[in-house]
Design an enzyme around this catalytic site. Structure first.
Site, PDB file in Angstrom:
ATOM      1  N   GLY A 202      13.305  -4.308  -1.960  1.00 51.49           N
ATOM      2  CA  GLY A 202      12.876  -3.058  -2.599  1.00 51.49           C
ATOM      3  C   GLY A 202      11.698  -2.411  -1.885  1.00 51.49           C
TER       4      GLY A 202
ATOM      5  CB  VAL B 250       6.756  -3.412  -4.041  1.00 51.66           C
ATOM      6  CG1 VAL B 250       5.580  -4.362  -3.959  1.00 51.66           C
ATOM      7  CG2 VAL B 250       6.372  -2.146  -4.794  1.00 51.66           C
TER       8      VAL B 250
ATOM      9  NE  ARG C  45       0.678  -4.664 -13.395  1.00 51.11           N
ATOM     10  CZ  ARG C  45       1.394  -3.562 -13.204  1.00 51.11           C
ATOM     11  NH1 ARG C  45       1.418  -2.612 -14.129  1.00 51.11           N
ATOM     12  NH2 ARG C  45       2.063  -3.402 -12.085  1.00 51.11           N
TER      13      ARG C  45
ATOM     14  CB  CYS D 242       0.729   2.004  -7.879  1.00 53.72           C
ATOM     15  SG  CYS D 242       1.970   2.777  -8.937  1.00 53.72           S
TER      16      CYS D 242
ATOM     17  CD  GLN E 123       1.416   7.977 -11.328  1.00 53.71           C
ATOM     18  OE1 GLN E 123       0.779   8.058 -12.358  1.00 53.71           O
ATOM     19  NE2 GLN E 123       2.241   6.985 -11.090  1.00 53.71           N
TER      20      GLN E 123
ATOM     21  CB  SER F 123       7.386   5.478  -2.550  1.00 56.65           C
ATOM     22  OG  SER F 123       5.995   5.644  -2.620  1.00 56.65           O
ATOM     23  N   GLY F 124       6.671   5.474  -5.872  1.00 60.13           N
ATOM     24  CA  GLY F 124       6.199   4.690  -7.012  1.00 60.13           C
ATOM     25  C   GLY F 124       7.313   4.309  -7.969  1.00 60.13           C
TER      26      GLY F 124
ATOM     27  CD  GLU G 156       2.525   4.744 -13.883  1.00 58.34           C
ATOM     28  OE1 GLU G 156       3.417   3.972 -14.268  1.00 58.34           O
ATOM     29  OE2 GLU G 156       2.007   4.681 -12.764  1.00 58.34           O
TER      30      GLU G 156
ATOM     31  CG  HIS H 126       0.279   7.141  -7.008  1.00 65.01           C
ATOM     32  ND1 HIS H 126       1.476   7.553  -6.500  1.00 65.01           N
ATOM     33  CD2 HIS H 126       0.548   6.028  -7.754  1.00 65.01           C
ATOM     34  CE1 HIS H 126       2.450   6.741  -6.910  1.00 65.01           C
ATOM     35  NE2 HIS H 126       1.907   5.808  -7.663  1.00 65.01           N
TER      36      HIS H 126
ATOM     37  CB  THR I 173       4.190   0.803  -1.495  1.00 65.11           C
ATOM     38  OG1 THR I 173       4.014   1.420  -0.226  1.00 65.11           O
ATOM     39  CG2 THR I 173       5.118   1.616  -2.361  1.00 65.11           C
TER      40      THR I 173
END
Ligand code: NAP
Length: 351
Positions: free
Chosen positions: A15, A17, A111, A150, A177, A180-181, A203, A242, A328
């Protein structure tokens, strides 16, 4: 003679990341990509075919020839970098930690758990102490440590010296943003060209709760920092990087030049320890009126710094500025690698 490099596995290696991990770990002095793991769609194929390499520069030669493994295969690597989608990360990352591996995760799944450190080495390296609690709670010989969302990471890198110098009472942040996020292929091009999408699922909540955990304390339990915060997140037609527009009220008033001085003099543990992926300066200040810009500034310090500009008075909250960061690199794979480097120096990685 140089020490042997530690074999590492990359989960979700095909992917956005995952490819960044493979790119950033190519030639790393301490870690070597030994295993690449992805879904059953990719398992069994050579990494060069499964990944359809989408980053600039050639696919790293050593990784290109690896055969993509399945999540159920027995892995050898004691250190695992995870770039898994949230839906599948929970069970797989826990299984790896239970097997005694160090899991450095990009996923949001763990997280905010009360025994998982959410770590930025320049901001809250002391939160690594929560690993003891995690081992006790879960009877694991390995562990999970997470890096932030990110957008949250670049916001918090910029906030840390300000929180230390002036205290933060309230802040409002509006993000723009990069595409690619959302991973690859991410947001359909028909939704993105000639457009801005004023919604990125979960987000805003992630930014608000993660910022408070990161800037808070740990004394056996996490104590979130206390300030009022509002985030608004937008997807814009930019490939990488971003941008965030921040307005904030300090507990002690500060002039723009004092804010700039706090940014420019900020250094953390990665800089003290001269870790291989550490930016020389975590925050770079641009003084031109029209910077930072994603296209021009996202690769500053190899994508590992946050770039700040337009520091000026705000008639509503007192101070405002713009911060930009690569989503990333420092926003994902680079953040996990920096966490692993800190843990290696501190003797926290399994042998
Ligand atoms: P991505 O481009 O969609 O890549 C997802 C990876 O996971 C691929 O390797 C894919 O393998 C694998 N995968 C997909 N579905 C799977 C399944 N059901 N079981 C097992 N593996 C599966 O996503 P990404 O942007 O790299 O994001 C990865 C994680 O990092 C996410 O949790 C994301 O929230 C987080 N993150 C992303 C960014 C960013 O800027 N992109 C920043 C910070 C954090 P196949 O190729 O075989 O399908």
């Amino acid at each position: 003679m140089s020490e042997a490099r530690i074999p590492v596995a990359v989960l979700g290696a095909t992917g956005s990341v995952g490819q960044r991990f493979v790119q950033l770990l190519d030639g790393h002095p301490w870690f070597q990509v030994a295993e690449v793991v992805a879904s059953e769609r990719s398992a069994g194929k050579p990494y060069r075919d499964a990944s359809e390499w989408r980053l600039g520069g050639p696919i790293p030669r050593d990784a290109a020839d690896l055969t993509v493994r399945d999540y159920d295969d027995a892995l050898e690597s004691p250190v695992v970098f995870s770039a898994l989608p949230g839906e599948v990360a929970g069970e797989i990352e826990q299984r790896m930690a239970c097997q005694g591996r160090a899991v450095l995760s990009n996923t949001s799944t763990h997280r905010m758990e009360p025994d998982v450190p959410l770590l930025i080495p320049e901001v809250n390296p002391d939160h690594a102490a929560a690993l003891e609690l995690q081992r006790r709670n879960r009877s694991w010989s390995g562990f999970i440590v997470a890096n932030p969302n990110c957008s949250a990471i670049h916001l918090v890198l910029a906030l840390k010296p300000l929180a230390d110098a002036f205290g933060i009472e309230a802040l409002s942040v509006t993000t723009m943003q990069a595409v690619s996020g959302a991973g690859y292929p991410g947001v359909p091009s028909m939704d993105m060209i000639d457009n801005v999408v004023p919604y990125i699922g979960s987000e805003e909540e992630k930014m608000e709760e993660e910022a408070k955990k990161l800037l808070g304390g740990f004394d056996g339990v996490f104590r979130p920092a206390e300030f009022a915060m509002s985030a608004q997140c937008n997807r814009v037609p930019v490939r990488d990087g971003h941008i965030e527009c921040v307005s904030l009220r300090f507990r002690q008033p500060a002039a723009p030049e004092e804010v700039i001085a706090a940014f420019e003099t900020f250094r953390g543990k990665p800089q003290e320890l001269d870790l291989p992926s550490a930016p020389k300066r975590p925050i770079i200040v641009r003084r031109e009126p029209n910077r930072p810009q994603p296209n021009l500034d996202r690769d500053t310090e190899r994508g590992m710094a946050s770039v700040v500009g337009r520091v000026r008075p705000c008639p509503v909250l007192g101070t405002k500025f713009v911060v930009l960061g690569h989503n990333t690199i420092r926003g994902a794979a680079g953040a996990s690698i920096l966490n692993a480097e800190l843990f290696k120096v501190e003797g926290l990685l399994p042998a």
